[in-house]
Design a protein around this motif. Structure first.
Motif, mmCIF file in Angstrom:
data_model
loop_
_atom_site.group_PDB
_atom_site.id
_atom_site.type_symbol
_atom_site.label_atom_id
_atom_site.label_comp_id
_atom_site.label_asym_id
_atom_site.label_seq_id
_atom_site.Cartn_x
_atom_site.Cartn_y
_atom_site.Cartn_z
ATOM 1 N N CYS A 41 -2.902 9.945 1.942
ATOM 2 C CA CYS A 41 -2.906 9.830 3.402
ATOM 3 C C CYS A 41 -2.494 8.400 3.724
ATOM 4 O O CYS A 41 -3.281 7.468 3.599
ATOM 5 C CB CYS A 41 -4.292 10.098 3.974
ATOM 6 N N ASP A 42 -1.209 8.245 4.092
ATOM 7 C CA ASP A 42 -0.707 6.900 4.341
ATOM 8 C C ASP A 42 -0.879 6.573 5.811
ATOM 9 O O ASP A 42 -0.101 6.988 6.642
ATOM 10 C CB ASP A 42 0.762 6.808 3.928
ATOM 11 N N GLU A 43 -1.900 5.826 6.122
ATOM 12 C CA GLU A 43 -2.202 5.469 7.508
ATOM 13 C C GLU A 43 -2.269 6.716 8.378
ATOM 14 O O GLU A 43 -1.775 6.742 9.501
ATOM 15 C CB GLU A 43 -1.130 4.521 8.064
ATOM 16 N N ALA A 44 -2.898 7.762 7.850
ATOM 17 C CA ALA A 44 -2.834 9.052 8.530
ATOM 18 C C ALA A 44 -3.489 9.040 9.908
ATOM 19 O O ALA A 44 -3.202 9.894 10.732
ATOM 20 C CB ALA A 44 -3.473 10.124 7.658
ATOM 21 N N LYS A 65 0.824 -1.211 0.000
ATOM 22 C CA LYS A 65 0.000 0.000 0.000
ATOM 23 C C LYS A 65 0.856 1.259 0.000
ATOM 24 O O LYS A 65 0.682 2.151 -0.827
ATOM 25 C CB LYS A 65 -0.917 0.014 1.231
ATOM 26 N N SER A 66 1.787 1.296 0.958
ATOM 27 C CA SER A 66 2.606 2.501 1.066
ATOM 28 C C SER A 66 3.429 2.705 -0.180
ATOM 29 O O SER A 66 3.644 3.833 -0.624
ATOM 30 C CB SER A 66 3.538 2.393 2.272
ATOM 31 N N THR A 67 3.889 1.614 -0.750
ATOM 32 C CA THR A 67 4.710 1.723 -1.951
ATOM 33 C C THR A 67 3.900 2.345 -3.076
ATOM 34 O O THR A 67 4.384 3.222 -3.788
ATOM 35 C CB THR A 67 5.235 0.334 -2.343
HETATM 36 MG MG LIG Z 1 2.600 1.099 4.932
#
Ligand SMILES: [Mg+2]
Ligand SMILES: Nc1ncnc2c1ncn2[C@@H]1O[C@H](COP(=O)(O)OP(=O)(O)OP(=O)(O)O)[C@@H](O)[C@H]1O
Ligand SMILES: Nc1ncnc2c1ncn2[C@@H]1O[C@H](COP(=O)(O)OP(=O)(O)OP(=O)(O)O)[C@@H](O)[C@H]1O
Ligand SMILES: [Mg+2]
Lengths: 341, 303, 329, 485, 314
Positions: free
Chosen positions: A180-183, A56-58
């Motif tokens: 929003c990465d795991e914001a 996901k983050s990638t």
């Molecule tokens: Mg991540």
């Protein structure tokens, strides 16, 4: 569909093992993102869910070209970000911003809040001195922090407040698209609600577009217009939030949703228990990557990699069985029908 | 065209958020200073060091005699009211020489610290941040580290000739690899932090990211390391002088005074004893200082 | 008789009478075969409660007062070594981080076996056989070959299973699980929770499950204790808590979580954040964030009053929130 | 009788091949192992050692040495003229002091016990040269003499035979049982004489630390210390367990001046330096308790001793110095004083520096190890002053002392006056004329201030009271010595 | 594991190459040459030139370097100019003493240091902790050569208990050997004891604060058992790293101790080589010490890998 703001096409990111000498040929790359297509329309919120390490983050970082894709394209307003010169990229960066998960790690502890939020103006030489201070004050207003916060330091703030500082920084350049990465993942529930509301308010006021990455399904459900489910570097299902949560099609989505604890003690739950762990992205299984854990898997699943294809309701699913109709999409049921009204 | 942030109406936002109680304003520097002053090791070490520093800086005013005033009629005199630490075989006052020796030793120590600080930081930062340079730079550092440091220093000092600059150079070269490694390790940690990525997302240049964001936050281990480098530079300088490749006479350095006295160890032990004790105290002070800084800067191993 | 009885437990940081407390005046009981869920936001003292009961507080945190009665014996009475004798045998604990809670350089089998040998006096062979049984019990495939594995060779879920096996090794009367699934993915979390519930039901031990996830509470708990800033805010059986939360904090907590069914409605928020240790307000600790706060709330800590047969609450005006703004919850 | 004597020396020899090193430390050991045709006696005069005698042809060009018979090498072989010829030829090829054999034209064996050496020119000092201990023209067995520098086995005819050399630790020698002391002598005499060995072994142990050296003596680990410092000698003298022998004079302390580089190229500047120095201070600080304030360019007891120029020695008058200085071209620049790291030499540099500071001359001291220093000191640039001891030169006599300054060897610019005096000196065999010439030399040394002689210094050799019949000399001779149990 | 070993071995090659290059660089810039060591003060420049030619020092450095590499690859480090024996045998002859000294000091330092550090860590904050750590700090701050001199004055001059220097071969006189090693070993070890004690303490404190230690405690195991079985092995990683560094430092400090106590070790050989410009000795010696240092670190890495299974994966 409305105007597409940003789009990933056949996006691939492999992390090669490092080492100048002695690189072993046999050593596999981490296939973090392995062929992702995702188009995001202006002013919508796309949720991206999946288990830890699924990429996901990638994907989020690739959308901003914070990572160089191994292959594939990222089209922003029709231009491929990968082809941009550093100068052009710097300009584009003002349109594309990110908010991070860690409220402790995402703010430079040696800079005052004013300096952190003012940093974008300094980098792009947009404002100086009193003008910069004025703009910082406006941003603080915007995220609901007192103006006096500017001369405090990050360590003096709570997690929720820090997250708002991070949002203010991301908004400084007036971007259109925010990853929003795991914001909200690191926040306590009571504070989490504050930040979610803030993000929604900002979207409404400023017409922002969000890629909202989270492993918390209820949060994603709450905030997203559409939701993409990732599994081992691939999107396996993409649909409207309501549709996806009421009637998950992909066997993995089904299992994922049924694993969520019910919201109420009397809620019944018939679990689809998933066997085993997620395989390592170093050794992605042949065929459908979910096949080894899938209870519906047939021979074809183990040899042939299913593509993400559109089925009914404008949803896309990467499953042979759903595509050929042998696995029927369940009626729109509420997973926790017994929940208190 | 989206509405501008600068013109966005505040009223529509969740009023719950605004105007929360705000923490007292406190600069991290003051906070840091207060913590340091509350640290016993730092205070003791700092005081010891400060005393020696003051003595060194005001050596001309404080020392009772000229450090290089020979008097062969007062050779090797035992400590007395006149010569607290006795005299050496030139009839020079050991106390005065030790005070001046402190000046030179501290100067050398400080210069080595600067040398190592600058080069260690540059090399460490470059190889930590620009991964392409990493392999080659670190192999060179490995090679330098594989030489026993003191032999390296002796070789350099003996090769280039005994002088203050060469001693600094020798010790600087000997201490830089380890420092570079420490900076690199610290940079490697910090560069993965999210605020660095945030800066990249904002379009900051490499230099800005490296200096303003990474190095500023990677300094703690370096500062701690540098106090220990300071201490070991003073020890190593003494050793080089003792071996005879230190600053040339009549310069008073701790090691030089000891070397001068070693031929008369039994007959005139004070010539070696007192300077040795002073080295011990300075180095102890610096080590305590380093401990204090480490405790405060690196809370992970705070006691 | 209760398996566990905790009376007026207060835990403080540092020494001296004015040492700030991380737990204040906590009392509760827990019966054999029962699951108590302790919920609360980060920093509310959940882990401190677990560690206090285990006797594992480390410098500078210490238990200032209160008694802990396990199966009729006051374990606080005998001193540190008597308490140590209890651990591993009567009391066991599972920690949040399966990554770091196992010794990274010791084989899994040895980590289980050491409890069996040292605490149950088994021989090496018996211990080995028992270890395999335990691994099988926690549903680890190919158990006997896993004995020789090192923790880093196992996935997070596997490691947590090993932790459970370690905790179960000596068949404890009380098992404390401190957020055992927080670090795991939902699908794995579901597996582990199922496992814990099965084992608990089967062995009849008392389980104290610490979590901040109300979903887990709903799924697992018989009884719920809500902690806020080191004090018990509300304590009730699980249905009561979900159906009729009486403390404003509990109510807000439930309301602030987005649910899977509701769409994009605006979430209820609680202004401010949890006060830190040593910065506690004088009276009710929730007062600064409470929408119903009155002057009397600030005068002293509200007592934990009995509301019903299965519900106690530390609030001067319970239900106030519900009554005034009916329909929003 | 018997037993082992351990001698503490400062450092190990660079080599035990006598031909290729002229280091004092090497000499101490090699002169126990090897012998020369002629050797210096107690008064430094050449006397027969391996030779029975010499006959000089009338033209003074051919020297025929008659060898002693029955002299054994340590390998059991008898020494004959072949060995002598081979050794001298080797020295002519690779000897480190080629000046010693420069006059030789041919060397030939006349008979097994006779060797003839033909000179190219008449040389007054030829016997002095052939007997020099500087880098002695030691007689090796012919097969060893065929080998290159440092490649030989250490085999000689001396009273001790080589056992082992552990670099940085020790050299051990043992009594050579087949040694036949020279029957021409009744007692020991310098490096010649009757060399009768009364102990079994001798070990030279190298202990660089002065304190450790003394400690070794006091703990009984060694019986002789080659040299101690003044304060230590003073202390040990009070202790009846030790005998302190003063070897004084042992050497000159000389401050060389570089005539090729400003400002020391200016005679007035050089004189200013001389005038400023207080030789008592210089000598007392560097060699406390064992020095002579003496400006003569031979030792005081020498037949050549005279007082020419001595009115300019040890003036210690700053006013006078400043006067000289004002006449010189000195402009306040920094003057370089090089020295090796031997403490007394460094001390002298330090004292000179302090002294010259009083008349406004800035001195920069460069301390390096001996190789670096001597490398610089033999070039024309990079230095103004260089101080070290002249040991073997005054021992060998005025001829050798002069040779150090011939052709500008030491001062980098030839001094025609000195070259003329030396040339005449070497060519004459008349003693009176030699004395007169030497007087001129000394006067010239002062008038042109070629180099500064600071004084003479000595050594304290310390023996334990168990060591009997020890007579101090330039090297600690281990023959004739006994060791009490 | 074999892969790991191989990879580590290969990674040493570039370092070795750089080290040899550096030792050549040292020689290029070095002023003075070995001839002077053979000469006396009144030698003339002609004497020097003659000797230089004889010793083969007049060749250009690059030629010397090429020749040297050619020989080193066949295991020949060349001939010492001064000692006239092969460099390798000169080094091998002295190596045992240096290694012995360093090993004795290392054993003393590690034994004492780890014990003291562990003791202090388990009694953190108490007076016992503070006094042990103060001693360690004192040891760390003392100039070793000065300490050596003091020890000689006290134990050998004043008390006469121990020899002031010199080496007694073990086989000749075991008691004398033991006596001759006491002061040098102590001098060498004192600094490192302090170092290791401090390192051990902080490593132990790190480990003690880790979750798995709490797990061990929750099992009800005894305190001593936890420290020895769970604590120390995990704390060994940083301790081992330090030990590797220290082993290198010991080789360096041994030089000083060899000098003060007049012991014929490799350090003094090299110093002597430096001071008399005996190039083959300098090069060979430095290369050799580097190899030893790298070997030690290789061993440390292997120990790492045996103790910590995670390392092997890297
Ligand atoms: Mg991540
Ligand atoms: N810089 C990197 N080098 C090598 N591998 C990486 C790198 N960054 C990520 N990965 C790997 O890529 C995979 C996907 O990582 P990513 O961070 O995108 O996952 P994620 O879905 O965001 O997980 P999480 O929920 O834990 O944040 C993981 O296996 C991760 O280990
Ligand atoms: N060693 C300590 N020194 C000072 N304060 C401490 C210490 N250990 C814990 N605390 C404080 O005690 C309070 C309670 O901590 P605890 O770990 O019990 O919270 P928690 O409810 O378990 O939180 P989480 O959900 O984050 O695990 C926190 O505010 C914490 O900061
Ligand atoms: Mg906790």
């Amino acid at each position: 569909m409305t105007e597409i703001l940003i789009e990933a096409r056949r996006l691939v990111k492999h992390f090669e093992p490092r080492g100048l000498f002695l690189k072993k040929k046999s050593e596999a790359a981490v296939r973090a993102v392995d062929g992702v297509d995702l188009a995001i329309a202006a002013k919508e919120t796309v949720g991206l869910v999946g288990e830890s390490g699924c990429g996901k983050s990638t994907v989020g970082r690739l959308f901003l070209r914070l990572l160089e894709p191994t292959s594939g394209q990222i089209l922003h307003k029709g231009r491929d970000l990968v082809s941009l010169t550093p100068k052009e990229l710097e300009e584009r960066r003002r349109d594309l911003q990110i908010v991070f998960q860690d409220p402790f790690g995402s703010l430079n502890p040696r800079m005052s809040v004013g300096a952190i939020i003012g940093e974008p103006f300094a980098i792009h030489r947009l404002a100086k001195g009193a003008e910069r201070e004025r703009r910082v004050a406006r941003l603080l207003d915007l995220v609901g922090l007192p103006r006096a916060a500017a001369d405090r330091y990050p360590h003096q703030f709570s997690g929720g407040q820090r997250q708002r500082i991070g949002i203010a920084r991301a908004l400084a350049l007036e971007p259109q698209f925010l990853v929003c990465d795991e914001a909200v993942s690191a926040l306590d529930v009571s504070v989490q609600a504050q930040v979610i509301n803030l993000l929604q308010d900002l979207q409404r006021e400023l017409g922002l577009t969000y890629l909202f990455i989270s492993h918390n399904l209820s949060v994603v459900r709450h905030i997203s217009d559409r939701v993409a489910v990732m599994y081992l570097g691939r999107i396996v299902e993409l649909a409207d939030a309501d549709i996806l949560f009421k009637a998950p099609a992909h066997p993995y989505t089904r299992a994922l949703l049924s694993a969520i604890p019910p919201g109420h003690p009397r809620a019944k739950r018939d679990r689809e228990k998933l066997k085993g762990d997620v395989p390592s992205p170093l050794a992605i299984p042949q065929g459908c990557r979910f096949a080894p854990r899938c209870r519906f898997a047939v021979e074809r699943c183990r040899s042939e990699d299913p593509a993400l294809s559109i089925i009914a309701d404008g949803r896309s699913v990467a499953c042979h069985l759903v595509a050929d109709g042998s696995l029927s999409v369940p009626p729109r049921l509420s997973p926790h029908s017994g929940a208190a009204a | 065209m989206p509405p501008s942030i600068q013109g966005c109406a505040l009223s529509s936002l969740d009023t719950n958020l605004a105007h929360e109680a705000l923490p007292e304003r406190q600069s991290p520097f003051l906070l840091f200073a207060r913590r340091l002053l509350g640290n016993r090791a730092f205070v003791i070490g700092g005081s010891l060091f400060l005393i020696v520093l003051v003595l060194a800086v005001f050596a001309d005013q404080i020392a009772p005699f000229k450090p290089n005033a020979n008097n062969f009629r007062a050779r090797l005199e035992a400590p007395s009211a006149m010569h607290w630490f006795g005299t050496d075989h030139f009839g020079r006052d050991i106390l005065s020489r030790a005070i001046h020796g402190g000046r030179l030793s501290l100067f050398i120590g400080l210069s080595v610290v600067l040398f190592t600080g600058v080069f260690g930081t540059l090399i460490g930062a470059a190889s930590g941040y620009f991964r392409r340079l990493d392999n080659i730079l670190m192999r060179i550092m490995d090679a330098l580290m594989a030489f026993p440091a003191i032999l390296l220093a002796i070789t350099v000092a003996a090769t280039l000739g005994a002088s203050v600059q060469n001693v600094i150079l020798a010790l600087g070269i000997a201490t830089t690899p380890h420092t570079a490694r420490i900076v690199r390790a610290s940079v490697l940690v910090v560069r993965e932090m999210e605020f660095v990525e945030a800066a990249r997302a904002l379009g900051a240049s490499h230099m800005r990211i490296l200096f303003r964001h990474i190095l500023a936050n990677a300094m703690a281990p370096l500062i701690v390391r540098l106090t220990y480098v300071f201490a070991s530079a003073i020890l190593a300088e003494a050793l080089l002088s003792y071996i005879g490749v230190g600053p040339p006479p009549p310069a008073a350095t701790f090691g030089g005074i000891i070397a001068n006295g070693r031929d008369f160890m039994v007959e005139a032990p004070w010539v070696t004893l007192f300077p040795g004790l002073i080295i011990l105290i300075v180095v102890l002070g610096l080590n305590l200082l380093g401990d204090g800084l480490r405790d405060v800067l690196d809370p992970r191993i705070r006691v | 008789m209760s398996m566990l009885k905790v009376e007026n437990l207060t835990t403080v940081v540092g020494s001296g009478v004015s040492a700030p407390s991380v737990l204040e005046d906590v009392s509760f009981t827990l019966d054999a075969g029962e699951v108590l869920c302790v919920v609360g936001e980060s920093g509310s003292g959940k882990s401190m409660l677990a560690l206090t009961i285990m006797g594992l507080l480390g410098f500078p945190v210490r238990r200032a007062s209160g008694r802990i009665i396990l199966d009729g014996d006051d374990i606080t009475a005998g001193g540190a070594s008597a308490w140590r004798q209890r651990r591993g045998r009567d009391l066991s604990m599972i920690f949040q981080e399966p990554m770091t809670s196992l010794n990274p350089i010791m084989r899994v089998g040895e980590q289980i076996g050491e409890v069996l040998r040292m605490r149950k006096g088994m021989g090496a062979d018996t211990a080995r056989r028992r270890a395999i049984e335990l691994l099988e019990r926690v549903e680890i495939p190919a158990a006997s070959s896993r004995l020789a594995a090192f923790p880093h060779e196992l996935s997070g879920g596997m490691r947590q299973r090993v932790m459970i096996a370690v905790a179960l090794a000596a068949e404890p009367k009380l098992l404390i699980a401190d957020e055992p699934t927080t670090a795991l993915d939902v699908t794995i979390q579901a597996q582990i929770l199922d496992l814990l519930r099965d084992i608990q039901a089967e062995s009849g031990m008392a389980l104290m499950l610490i979590t901040h996830d109300l979903g887990v509470v709903a799924e697992m708990a018989h009884k719920v204790m809500v902690l806020y800033a080191g004090r018990v805010a509300e304590m009730a059986d699980v249905e009561t808590v979900f159906d009729a939360p009486s403390h404003p904090y509990t109510q807000a907590l439930l309301a602030s979580i987005p649910s899977l069914d509701s769409g994009g409605d605006r979430l209820v928020t609680i202004p401010g954040s949890v006060p830190g240790v040593g910065l506690m307000p004088k009276g009710c600790r929730f007062a600064p964030r409470c929408p119903h706060v009155k002057d009397d709330c600030r005068s002293g800590p509200p007592p934990l009053a009995m509301l019903g047969p299965a519900q106690r609450v530390a609030c001067l005006r319970p239900f106030g929130y519900v009554r005034r703004e009916e329909g929003r919850v | 009788a018997g037993g082992e004597i351990v001698i503490a020396s400062v450092q190990g020899p660079p080599s035990l091949d006598a031909h290729v090193t002229n280091a004092q430390v090497a000499r101490n050991i090699t002169l126990h192992i090897y012998e020369t045709l002629y050797a210096r006696n107690e008064n430094a005069e050449p006397v027969p050692d391996l030779a029975e005698g010499v006959s000089v042809s009338d033209d003074g060009l051919t020297y025929t040495f008659k060898l002693r018979q029955g002299v054994k090498f340590h390998n059991g072989k008898e020494m004959t003229s072949a060995d002598v010829v081979a050794s001298i030829e080797r020295y002519r090829k690779i000897g480190v002091s080629p000046a010693l054999v420069a006059a030789i034209d041919t060397v030939s064996a006349v008979s097994p016990y006779e060797v003839a050496i033909k000179l190219k020119v008449k040389q007054s000092v030829f016997l002095d040269n052939i007997s020099s201990p500087r880098a002695p023209i030691a007689i090796y067995p012919a097969e060893e003499a065929a080998k290159g520098a440092n490649e030989i086995q250490y085999i000689g005819t001396g009273p001790f035979k080589f056992v082992e050399y552990k670099p940085d630790s020790h050299v051990t020698l043992e009594k050579f049982a087949d040694y036949v002391p020279n029957p021409a002598y009744q007692k020991r005499d310098g490096l010649a004489g009757k060399k009768e060995v009364l102990i079994d072994r001798v070990t030279f142990r190298f202990i660089p630390e002065a304190g450790a050296r003394t400690a070794a003596l006091e703990s009984g680990a060694v019986q002789i210390v080659e040299t101690v410092d003044g304060p230590t000698a003073e202390r040990l003298r009070k202790d009846s367990k030790y005998v302190v022998h003063d070897v004084l004079p042992f050497a000159f302390q000389v401050i060389k001046l570089n005539h090729a580089q400003a400002p020391s190229d200016d005679v007035n500047f050089r004189k200013a330096v001389q005038a400023a120095l207080d030789m008592q201070e210089v000598m007392e600080i560097s060699y406390s308790g064992i020095n002579q304030v003496d400006g003569g360019w031979v030792f005081p007891k020498s037949a050549f001793a005279n007082d020419a120029g001595l009115d300019q020695y040890n003036v210690a008058d700053f006013d006078k110095a400043k006067e000289f200085l004002s006449k010189s071209s000195y402009k306040g620049e920094t003057v370089t004083f090089i020295t090796d790291n031997l403490r007394p030499n460094v001390d002298i540099a330090t004292v000179v520096q302090a002294r010259l500071a009083e008349i406004g001359v800035k001195v920069d001291i460069k301390v390096a190890d001996w190789p670096t220093t001597s490398k610089i000191g033999f070039t024309k640039t990079g230095w103004n002053f260089w101080t070290h001891g002249f040991g073997i030169e005054p021992f060998e006599g005025p001829g050798t002392v002069m040779s150090a300054f011939v052709g500008g060897n030491a001062q980098m610019v030839a001094d025609p006056e000195i070259d003329r005096i030396a040339k005449e000196f070497y060519a004459t065999l008349d003693d009176a004329k030699k004395k007169e010439l030497f007087k001129q030399f000394q006067q010239r040394m002062y008038d042109n201030m070629v180099a500064i002689k600071a004084g003479n210094y000595g050594l304290f050799q310390v023996t334990s009271d168990k060591v009997k019949d020890f007579v101090p000399f330039r090297i600690p001779r281990m023959w004739g010595v006994t060791l009490a149990p | 594991m074999r892969d790991y070993l191989l990879r580590r071995l290969i990674s040493v090659v570039p370092v070795l190459f750089l080290v040899s290059l550096m030792s050549f660089a040292v020689i290029w810039i070095i002023p003075g040459d070995p001839t002077a060591a053979f000469l006396d003060a009144s030698s003339t420049p002609e004497d020097v030139a003659r000797l230089r030619e004889m010793l083969g020092l007049d060749k250009p450095p690059l030629v010397q370097m090429a020749e040297w590499y050619g020989r080193v690859l066949t295991g020949d480090l060349g001939q010492s100019i001064l000692l006239r024996i092969p460099v390798l045998s000169a080094i091998l002859e002295r190596l045992p003493l240096t290694l012995l000294l360093a090993t004795l000091a290392l054993i003393l330092a590690v034994g004492l240091g780890v014990a003291a550090g562990t003791f202090a860590a388990t009694r953190r904050g108490t007076w016992a902790d503070q006094s042990v750590m103060s001693l360690a700090l004192l040891g760390l701050s003392v100039p070793d050569f000065w300490l050596g001199l003091l020890l000689i004055v006290v134990f050998s001059v004043q008390l006469g208990w121990l020899p002031s220097g010199g080496y007694v071969p073990l086989l000749d006189d075991p008691l004398g050997w033991a006596k001759s090693m006491v002061l040098p070993t102590i001098t060498l070890a004192v600094v490192q004891v302090g170092f290791i004690a401090r390192m051990t303490r902080s490593a132990m404190l790190d480990v003690i604060s880790q979750d798995f230690m709490r797990t061990a405690d929750s099992k009800g195991l005894s305190g001593l058992y936890i420290i020895l079985r769970h604590g120390l092995p995990n704390a060994m990683m940083p301790i081992l790293t330090v030990t590797g560094i220290i082993a290198g430092a010991l080789l360096g400090s041994a030089v000083v101790v060899e000098q003060v106590f007049a012991l014929p070790g490799v350090g003094r050989l090299i110093i002597g080589g430096i001071l008399s410009r005996d190039y083959p000795i300098i090069q060979g010696g430095l290369l050799f010490l580097t190899v030893i240092y790298l070997l030690i670190n290789l061993v440390v890495d292997l120990l790492y890998a045996t103790i910590d299974p995670r390392v092997r994966l890297e």
